[in-house]
Design an enzyme around this catalytic site. Structure first.
Site, PDB file in Angstrom:
ATOM      1  N   LEU A  68     -18.749  -6.834 -11.291  1.00  0.00           N
ATOM      2  CA  LEU A  68     -17.558  -7.001 -12.134  1.00  0.00           C
ATOM      3  C   LEU A  68     -17.219  -8.481 -12.331  1.00  0.00           C
ATOM      4  O   LEU A  68     -17.282  -9.266 -11.385  1.00  0.00           O
ATOM      5  CB  LEU A  68     -16.385  -6.309 -11.426  1.00  0.00           C
ATOM      6  CG  LEU A  68     -14.989  -6.518 -12.016  1.00  0.00           C
ATOM      7  CD1 LEU A  68     -14.822  -5.704 -13.291  1.00  0.00           C
ATOM      8  CD2 LEU A  68     -13.907  -6.105 -11.008  1.00  0.00           C
ATOM      9  N   HIS A  88       6.315  -9.051  -6.237  1.00  0.00           N
ATOM     10  CA  HIS A  88       5.066  -9.775  -6.517  1.00  0.00           C
ATOM     11  C   HIS A  88       4.072  -9.606  -5.354  1.00  0.00           C
ATOM     12  O   HIS A  88       2.875  -9.457  -5.579  1.00  0.00           O
ATOM     13  CB  HIS A  88       5.357 -11.265  -6.758  1.00  0.00           C
ATOM     14  CG  HIS A  88       6.200 -11.522  -7.978  1.00  0.00           C
ATOM     15  ND1 HIS A  88       5.946 -10.942  -9.192  1.00  0.00           N
ATOM     16  CD2 HIS A  88       7.299 -12.312  -8.163  1.00  0.00           C
ATOM     17  CE1 HIS A  88       6.854 -11.346 -10.078  1.00  0.00           C
ATOM     18  NE2 HIS A  88       7.684 -12.174  -9.483  1.00  0.00           N
ATOM     19  N   ASP A 109       3.092  -5.602 -15.283  1.00  0.00           N
ATOM     20  CA  ASP A 109       4.531  -5.815 -15.470  1.00  0.00           C
ATOM     21  C   ASP A 109       5.344  -4.891 -14.558  1.00  0.00           C
ATOM     22  O   ASP A 109       4.905  -3.790 -14.226  1.00  0.00           O
ATOM     23  CB  ASP A 109       4.880  -5.552 -16.942  1.00  0.00           C
ATOM     24  CG  ASP A 109       6.222  -6.134 -17.311  1.00  0.00           C
ATOM     25  OD1 ASP A 109       6.794  -6.908 -16.516  1.00  0.00           O
ATOM     26  OD2 ASP A 109       6.719  -5.815 -18.409  1.00  0.00           O
TER      27      ASP A 109
HETATM   28  C1  FPP Z   1       5.462  -9.306 -14.221  1.00  0.00           C
HETATM   29  O1  FPP Z   1       6.484  -8.683 -13.498  1.00  0.00           O
HETATM   30  C2  FPP Z   1       4.558  -9.943 -13.307  1.00  0.00           C
HETATM   31  C3  FPP Z   1       4.357 -11.286 -13.244  1.00  0.00           C
HETATM   32  C4  FPP Z   1       5.019 -12.252 -14.104  1.00  0.00           C
HETATM   33  C5  FPP Z   1       3.424 -11.858 -12.271  1.00  0.00           C
HETATM   34  C6  FPP Z   1       2.259 -10.988 -11.915  1.00  0.00           C
HETATM   35  C7  FPP Z   1       1.826 -11.440 -10.604  1.00  0.00           C
HETATM   36  C8  FPP Z   1       1.302 -10.682  -9.642  1.00  0.00           C
HETATM   37  C9  FPP Z   1       0.925  -9.272  -9.790  1.00  0.00           C
HETATM   38  C10 FPP Z   1       1.082 -11.270  -8.315  1.00  0.00           C
HETATM   39  C11 FPP Z   1       0.212 -12.492  -8.326  1.00  0.00           C
HETATM   40  C12 FPP Z   1      -1.175 -12.164  -8.688  1.00  0.00           C
HETATM   41  C13 FPP Z   1      -2.246 -12.656  -8.071  1.00  0.00           C
HETATM   42  C14 FPP Z   1      -3.584 -12.262  -8.527  1.00  0.00           C
HETATM   43  C15 FPP Z   1      -2.143 -13.550  -6.927  1.00  0.00           C
HETATM   44  P1  FPP Z   1       7.960  -9.196 -13.723  1.00  0.00           P
HETATM   45  O2  FPP Z   1       8.271 -10.199 -12.665  1.00  0.00           O
HETATM   46  O3  FPP Z   1       8.133  -9.702 -15.119  1.00  0.00           O
HETATM   47  O4  FPP Z   1       8.761  -7.870 -13.507  1.00  0.00           O
HETATM   48  P2  FPP Z   1      10.082  -7.420 -14.269  1.00  0.00           P
HETATM   49  O5  FPP Z   1       9.744  -7.331 -15.736  1.00  0.00           O
HETATM   50  O6  FPP Z   1      10.387  -6.095 -13.673  1.00  0.00           O
HETATM   51  O7  FPP Z   1      11.117  -8.462 -13.980  1.00  0.00           O
END
Ligand code: FPP
Length: 256
Positions: free
Chosen positions: A145, A51, A34
């Site tokens: 893993l 991201h 997150d």
């Molecule tokens: C949460 O941060 C993150 C997500 C909803 C997406 C997680 C995705 C990645 C780490 C990249 C894609 C992964 C792969 C393996 C290709 P948020 O957007 O909710 O952040 P915020 O709470 O600060 O808005």
């Protein structure tokens, strides 16, 4: 033979005393990644930049878990609720996922990583589903893993799909209602064959489970850290593992 065992134990004790090894390493780590959006916002960048940086953290954490000898790592990459984000963010996340799958295979093969996925995959674009299947197939015999990506995943959705599958088998006469136990039920979950997480890490300071692995986390140790996912690194992982090592896991019983 006795000498080899003694040398092994002495080397482990030495590693532990120097902080190089852990006495209690979780077999399965689950992570809610997150804070990508806030990381980007703090830098005046578009959310997608967070991201993108998040993907490079994924790479580093996968390599570190593999190096440490963790058995299973499950990453919450896209929840069933994330479909409700603005279209351009969903598109960007899907294309990041496509790029990741297109470039990651050599690293997975090099580290003997077995790739899996959980979630309602029917909702994902066809090209992504094909890449997922190819990566799963090409890494299925790896013995290191097990990396699982939770995609289009929601625990309530997973539980409902499992309930429907069990009800279907009962109505077909495969077994009776009385035969449904935890083991049989678990076999209908997306995580079939994977041990329950020992440790859940959530970054960004939020302290919620957010519909992640609700059945599987009955006795998981929870660890929350304030750093945003793009800033999470080997030192942050070590802090989580040190904290985990200090926990007393009783699973509802009493300490021995
Ligand atoms: C949460 O941060 C993150 C997500 C909803 C997406 C997680 C995705 C990645 C780490 C990249 C894609 C992964 C792969 C393996 C290709 P948020 O957007 O909710 O952040 P915020 O709470 O600060 O808005």
């Amino acid at each position: 033979m006795g000498r080899e065992i003694l040398d092994g134990v002495l080397s482990l004790v030495n590693d532990v005393s120097k902080g190089k090894a852990y006495m209690a390493l979780p077999e399965h780590i689950a992570i809610i990644m997150d804070g990508n959006g806030r990381w980007a916002q703090q830098r005046g960048l578009p959310r997608i930049a967070g991201h993108q940086q998040g993907v490079s953290t994924v790479r580093k954490v996968v390599e570190e878990c593999s190096r440490l000898g963790i058995g299973y790592l499950t990453l919450y990459a896209f929840s069933s609720e994330n479909w409700a984000r603005p279209d351009d963010e969903v598109q960007s996340l899907m294309s990041l996922l496509g790029q990741y799958l297109g470039t990651e295979l050599p690293l997975l093969v090099e580290h003997q990583i077995r790739f899996r996925v959980i979630g309602d995959l029917e909702k994902l674009p066809q090209a992504i589903r094909e890449s997922l299947n190819e990566t799963i197939e090409r890494t299925q015999h790896n013995r290191g893993l097990t990396l699982t990506l939770a995609l289009s995943y929601g625990a309530r959705d997973e539980l409902l799909r499992a309930v429907k599958a069990v009800a279907e088998e009962v109505s077909c006469g495969k077994y009776f209602i009385a035969d449904i136990d935890e083991e049989r039920f678990s076999e209908h979950l997306d995580t079939k064959g994977t041990p329950d997480p020992d440790l859940l890490i959530r970054t960004s300071g939020e302290m919620r489970i957010s519909n992640f692995l609700l059945w599987q986390m009955a006795y998981t140790e929870l660890y929350f850290c304030s750093c945003f996912w793009p800033d999470f690194d080997a030192a942050e992982l070590k802090a989580a593992l040190d904290d985990y090592e200090s926990r007393s896991r009783r699973f509802g019983t009493v300490s021995s």
